[in-house]
Design an enzyme around this catalytic site. Structure first.
Site, short mmCIF file in Angstrom:
data_model
loop_
_atom_site.label_atom_id
_atom_site.label_comp_id
_atom_site.label_asym_id
_atom_site.label_seq_id
_atom_site.Cartn_x
_atom_site.Cartn_y
_atom_site.Cartn_z
CB THR A 144 -0.96 0.00 1.22
OG1 THR A 144 -1.53 1.28 1.37
CG2 THR A 144 -0.24 -0.34 2.52
CB SER A 179 -3.60 1.87 10.51
OG SER A 179 -3.36 1.08 9.34
CE1 TYR A 181 -4.05 -3.51 4.81
CE2 TYR A 181 -3.93 -1.11 4.72
CZ TYR A 181 -3.93 -2.34 4.09
OH TYR A 181 -3.78 -2.40 2.73
CG HIS A 182 -1.68 1.77 6.26
ND1 HIS A 182 -2.82 2.24 6.89
CD2 HIS A 182 -1.91 1.95 4.93
CE1 HIS A 182 -3.68 2.67 5.99
NE2 HIS A 182 -3.17 2.52 4.80
CE LYS A 185 -1.78 -4.91 2.57
NZ LYS A 185 -2.04 -5.92 1.55
N1 USQ Z 1 -11.30 9.60 5.14
C1 USQ Z 1 -12.21 10.61 5.36
N2 USQ Z 1 -13.52 10.26 5.51
C2 USQ Z 1 -13.96 8.98 5.41
C3 USQ Z 1 -13.03 7.96 5.17
C4 USQ Z 1 -11.71 8.30 5.05
O1 USQ Z 1 -11.85 11.79 5.44
O2 USQ Z 1 -15.17 8.75 5.55
C5 USQ Z 1 -9.86 9.93 4.96
C6 USQ Z 1 -8.95 9.29 6.01
O3 USQ Z 1 -8.82 10.11 7.15
C7 USQ Z 1 -7.65 9.13 5.22
C8 USQ Z 1 -8.09 8.97 3.77
O4 USQ Z 1 -9.44 9.39 3.73
O5 USQ Z 1 -6.88 10.29 5.32
C9 USQ Z 1 -8.00 7.57 3.23
O6 USQ Z 1 -8.76 6.70 4.05
P1 USQ Z 1 -9.46 5.40 3.43
O7 USQ Z 1 -10.32 4.78 4.50
O8 USQ Z 1 -10.08 5.70 2.13
O9 USQ Z 1 -8.17 4.51 3.08
P2 USQ Z 1 -7.11 3.77 4.00
O10 USQ Z 1 -7.61 3.57 5.39
O11 USQ Z 1 -5.81 4.48 3.85
O12 USQ Z 1 -7.02 2.34 3.35
C10 USQ Z 1 -7.45 2.06 2.01
C11 USQ Z 1 -7.69 0.57 1.89
C12 USQ Z 1 -6.36 -0.15 2.08
C13 USQ Z 1 -5.34 0.40 1.12
C14 USQ Z 1 -5.19 1.90 1.29
C15 USQ Z 1 -4.30 2.54 0.25
O13 USQ Z 1 -8.64 0.13 2.83
O14 USQ Z 1 -6.56 -1.54 1.91
O15 USQ Z 1 -4.09 -0.20 1.35
O16 USQ Z 1 -6.50 2.51 1.10
S1 USQ Z 1 -3.45 3.95 0.89
O17 USQ Z 1 -4.42 4.86 1.51
O18 USQ Z 1 -2.75 4.57 -0.20
O19 USQ Z 1 -2.54 3.46 1.91
#
Ligand code: USQ
Length: 389
Positions: A144, A179, A181-182, A185
């Site tokens: 990720t 997190s 989770y991260h 990875k």
């Molecule tokens: N966020 C909001 N509002 C929401 C949901 C999320 O503002 O309702 C924000 C979070 O605070 C964060 C960002 O959006 O800053 C991304 O959150 P997310 O829930 O869309 O993504 P994340 O938790 O980072 O995880 C997701 C996938 C994971 C993948 C990752 C890629 O669940 O499997 O590895 O995206 S990355 O984000 O590039 O690490």
């Protein structure tokens, strides 16, 4: 090619199977149906209608895509995984069979342990099984972009040149995940680099951004949806915002909303993974891709969704800023490189503003189902309050 998709029942696994079969590859599927179970436990469900794994297999045959060999089981069980690898001897493994939610991993100690043990255990079993049974096979593993965090310098693709006290080296870029989770990875990445160093395994480690969308060419052609999660634990940013807009629910921007992430459509994610499978690394090579198209801030996304929803449904969409449930930088520099997939021939086929419209339309079709999930939208999992024993 014979490709084993570990995690074939998931958001990405299923459309990847459709793509590989329609390109003439042989597919072996492995899944413990973990995501279905864990999503149901938080009283949630996929907004899009998805078939059971048995019916998915039948549908592939009925649509002339062929028969896949499916193994139901847990990659964290070495006996199970060794049996699958011995019986099938794939050319390529695509490893998607991991706990994939950052909020889930932050609920408490038991979920944190599950995430770390499950994810690292599965990957460790896989590199051992590959070394023992198919040492020439290629492993394409989903990591990720979140492994890198948000440092105040450019983010390279895996490695960079460092000069320190007058000496130079080419080293893995430091990781600052946000997190458990991260971090799982990141630990996988370290273990993969080591497995490559000692056993010369051929590995592609994909640093993927946040994937969004409901469609790929095959999903549309065969009308065989992949799952689409929108609850606070399993749903991701843009998919949640689009659903909220359809339901007339204020968009849930966390904190100031200036935090930036790399985004990629489901279609383009499948396109990149297919490219990585078909254009393998060299013998003994470990390569890293940063897999995303463009980066956007949360504020840019919520504004785009509100604008499109207004145009489509003639409805004013409210944007609400919640106290951030996560511990993350809300104002930061963000400039990750993403050249390597383009060098391999990748051309993005979708663009995010237009895709938002197609997601809104799809979710609108299934709005009754989405309506039933209203109670699981509000953010509840707070990083600082992660429960101990
Ligand atoms: N966020 C909001 N509002 C929401 C949901 C999320 O503002 O309702 C924000 C979070 O605070 C964060 C960002 O959006 O800053 C991304 O959150 P997310 O829930 O869309 O993504 P994340 O938790 O980072 O995880 C997701 C996938 C994971 C993948 C990752 C890629 O669940 O499997 O590895 O995206 S990355 O984000 O590039 O690490």
């Amino acid at each position: 090619m014979k490709v084993a998709i570990l995690g074939i029942d998931g958001y990405i696994g299923w459309p990847l199977a459709l793509r590989l079969l329609s390109r003439g590859h042989e597919v072996v599927g492995v899944d413990s149906l973990y995501t279905r179970k864990r999503v149901a436990e938080v009283n949630s469900d996929s907004v899009t209608p998805i078939l059971s794994m048995e019916d998915r297999i039948k549908a592939l045959e009925e649509n002339g895509l062929g028969r896949i060999k499916f193994y139901k089981g847990d990659v964290n069980d070495p006996d199970f995984l060794y049996r699958v690898v011995k019986e099938t001897k794939p050319d390529t493994f695509v490893h998607l069979a991991e706990q994939r939610s950052a909020p889930y991993s932050m609920i408490g100690l038991s979920q944190a342990r599950e995430t770390l043990m499950q994810n690292m255990g599965g990957t460790l079993n896989l590199v051992y099984a590959m070394k023992d049974i198919v040492p020439k096979a290629h492993l394409l593993k989903l990591g990720t972009m979140g492994e890198y965090g948000t440092p105040n310098i450019d983010i390279p693709e895996g490695f960079f040149n460092v000069k320190y006290n007058g000496r130079e080296d080419y080293l893995p870029f430091p990781k600052f995940a946000g997190s458990w989770y991260h971090w799982s990875k990141v630990h996988d990445t370290n273990n993969l680099m080591f497995a490559n160093r000692v056993w010369k395994l051929k590995i592609t480690d994909v640093m993927q951004g946040v994937v969004y969308g409901t469609q790929t060419s095959e999903i549309n052609k065969y009308n065989l949806y992949t799952r689409f999660d929108i609850d606070e634990v399993w749903g991701t940013a843009l998919n949640r915002f689009c659903t909220q807009a359809v339901l007339g629910y204020a968009l849930t921007a966390y904190g100031k909303g200036n935090q930036r992430r790399g985004f990629l459509s489901l279609e383009d994610s499948i396109k990149c993974l297919t490219l990585g499978i078909e254009k393998e690394p060299e013998e003994g090579e470990y390569r890293v891709y940063n897999q995303f198209d463009e980066h956007y801030s949360i504020n840019e996304l919520t504004e785009l969704v509100a604008k499109r929803a207004k145009a489509l449904f003639n409805r004013d969409v409210e944007i609400k800023h919640y106290p951030n449930p996560r511990v993350e930088k809300e104002d930061h520099y963000y400039n990750p490189e993403h050249k390597k997939l383009k060098e391999l021939g990748y051309k993005p086929s979708r663009n995010l503003p237009e895709d938002i419209e197609s997601i809104l339309k799809d979710v609108y079709k299934f709005r009754e189902k989405a309506e039933n999930l209203r109670s699981v939208i509000e953010p509840k999992t707070v990083w600082e309050k992660s429960k101990g024993n």
